[in-house]
Every structure is written in C-alpha cells, then in structure tokens.
Design an enzyme around this catalytic site. Sequence first.
Site, mmCIF file in Angstrom:
data_model
loop_
_atom_site.group_PDB
_atom_site.id
_atom_site.type_symbol
_atom_site.label_atom_id
_atom_site.label_comp_id
_atom_site.label_asym_id
_atom_site.label_seq_id
_atom_site.Cartn_x
_atom_site.Cartn_y
_atom_site.Cartn_z
ATOM 1 N N LEU A 61 66.813 67.192 47.536
ATOM 2 C CA LEU A 61 65.524 67.821 47.832
ATOM 3 C C LEU A 61 65.606 68.808 48.988
ATOM 4 O O LEU A 61 64.761 69.700 49.104
ATOM 5 C CB LEU A 61 64.455 66.760 48.122
ATOM 6 C CG LEU A 61 63.990 65.969 46.900
ATOM 7 C CD1 LEU A 61 63.030 64.865 47.315
ATOM 8 C CD2 LEU A 61 63.361 66.877 45.859
ATOM 9 N N CYS A 84 74.217 65.293 43.807
ATOM 10 C CA CYS A 84 74.355 64.261 42.777
ATOM 11 C C CYS A 84 73.189 63.290 42.879
ATOM 12 O O CYS A 84 72.979 62.667 43.930
ATOM 13 C CB CYS A 84 75.680 63.520 42.950
ATOM 14 S SG CYS A 84 75.910 62.206 41.734
ATOM 15 N N VAL A 85 72.448 63.180 41.789
ATOM 16 C CA VAL A 85 71.336 62.237 41.702
ATOM 17 C C VAL A 85 71.652 61.281 40.555
ATOM 18 O O VAL A 85 71.852 61.727 39.419
ATOM 19 C CB VAL A 85 69.998 62.961 41.445
ATOM 20 C CG1 VAL A 85 68.841 61.983 41.472
ATOM 21 C CG2 VAL A 85 69.787 64.087 42.449
ATOM 22 N N ILE A 86 71.736 60.001 40.872
ATOM 23 C CA ILE A 86 72.044 58.984 39.872
ATOM 24 C C ILE A 86 70.795 58.156 39.610
ATOM 25 O O ILE A 86 70.118 57.724 40.549
ATOM 26 C CB ILE A 86 73.207 58.089 40.349
ATOM 27 C CG1 ILE A 86 74.464 58.945 40.568
ATOM 28 C CG2 ILE A 86 73.481 56.975 39.341
ATOM 29 C CD1 ILE A 86 75.627 58.217 41.199
ATOM 30 N N GLU A 89 66.069 52.586 39.346
ATOM 31 C CA GLU A 89 65.088 51.816 38.590
ATOM 32 C C GLU A 89 63.666 52.332 38.743
ATOM 33 O O GLU A 89 62.743 51.763 38.185
ATOM 34 C CB GLU A 89 65.155 50.353 39.028
ATOM 35 C CG GLU A 89 66.492 49.715 38.697
ATOM 36 C CD GLU A 89 66.564 48.269 39.156
ATOM 37 O OE1 GLU A 89 65.534 47.720 39.611
ATOM 38 O OE2 GLU A 89 67.650 47.696 39.059
ATOM 39 N N THR A 90 63.477 53.411 39.498
ATOM 40 C CA THR A 90 62.122 53.916 39.727
ATOM 41 C C THR A 90 61.998 55.361 39.262
ATOM 42 O O THR A 90 62.974 56.020 38.911
ATOM 43 C CB THR A 90 61.757 53.858 41.230
ATOM 44 O OG1 THR A 90 62.562 54.810 41.930
ATOM 45 C CG2 THR A 90 61.991 52.464 41.797
ATOM 46 N N HIS A 92 61.547 57.804 41.046
ATOM 47 C CA HIS A 92 62.087 58.708 42.066
ATOM 48 C C HIS A 92 63.178 59.621 41.503
ATOM 49 O O HIS A 92 63.280 60.786 41.889
ATOM 50 C CB HIS A 92 62.628 57.889 43.244
ATOM 51 C CG HIS A 92 63.033 58.711 44.421
ATOM 52 N ND1 HIS A 92 62.132 59.415 45.194
ATOM 53 C CD2 HIS A 92 64.248 58.956 44.958
ATOM 54 C CE1 HIS A 92 62.775 60.060 46.149
ATOM 55 N NE2 HIS A 92 64.062 59.794 46.030
ATOM 56 N N ARG A 131 82.280 64.061 35.810
ATOM 57 C CA ARG A 131 81.842 65.455 35.822
ATOM 58 C C ARG A 131 82.135 66.190 37.130
ATOM 59 O O ARG A 131 82.052 67.410 37.192
ATOM 60 C CB ARG A 131 80.338 65.515 35.552
ATOM 61 C CG ARG A 131 79.990 65.163 34.125
ATOM 62 C CD ARG A 131 78.516 64.805 33.951
ATOM 63 N NE ARG A 131 78.193 64.536 32.563
ATOM 64 C CZ ARG A 131 78.505 63.429 31.910
ATOM 65 N NH1 ARG A 131 79.153 62.466 32.514
ATOM 66 N NH2 ARG A 131 78.158 63.260 30.640
#
Length: 156
Positions: A61, A84-86, A89-90, A92, A131
Amino acid sequence: MLGAEKGKAVQLDGKGLRIGVVQARFNQGITNALAQACVGELQALGVNAEDIVHVTVAGALEVPSALQAMAESERFDALVALGCVIRGETYHFELVCNESAAGVTRVGLDYGLPIANAILTTENLPQAVARQDEKGRDAAQVAVEMARLLSELNPE
C-alpha cells in the site's frame, strides 16, 4: 511501425535509461528475490548501476506513494513496483491487492511514466516463491521496453 513488429522479438536496450525501483519489505524474502532478479536484469539489459535508484517501503500500500515521489522528480524514464501479497483469511488481501494496483496504475497514467507492476498476489508462499525470479526479470524488461516505446511515441 513503432515498438516491435507483430511476431518479432523486442530488442531491449537499457543503455542511458534511469530506472526507479520501489520494493515493499512485507514478505521480504520474496521481495528481496524480486529486487535481486529485477536489478540484475536491468544491468544485463545495459542500465548502469548508478542509474538505478532502489528504495524500500513498508508494504504494497505504500508503494504508490514512493512511485509518485519518484515520478514528480522527473529523474526517471521508467519505474518498477515490487511487492508480495499472500492471501490470508480475511478481506484484507483483496483490499491490499486492489488498492495497490490502482495506485500504481494511477501514478503511471497521471505522470505519463511507464511503471512495471510486479507486486505479486498469490494464494500461498510456494506460489510466490515459484514466481519471484521470473517476475523480477519480467518487470525489468517491461520497464525498459515501455521506456523506449514512450520515448518513440513522444520524442522531445
């Protein structure tokens, strides 16, 4: 025809280009690998090490704000966004992915500056690891290709 002709490979020449790289530190193992692959490929394409400015920010962000500051400086021919965004459980995950991508795109369009977006969005860590190297190299190639294309389209 500007750029590459249909079916022909693009010749990537980074000589004389100034490239800004913004790396998110969140998921740092992945983003360090992305950055290493990206900077290595930029240099392999002929971009001088002193013409690559590499900064880090907290997370995906924050990447658009750093890109905006770089764009406002008018010192760069292209920029690269690394992160990197993994999925968790939400919700977000969706928020971070969507907002960071929108911010990167907005900066590029607002400033007429090519930005290679290599902020990975994956379901899990193994997907990100699989990746990290290729996407880092791809981002460098995109930055060089688009800098050259925009230079052809808008000669000074």
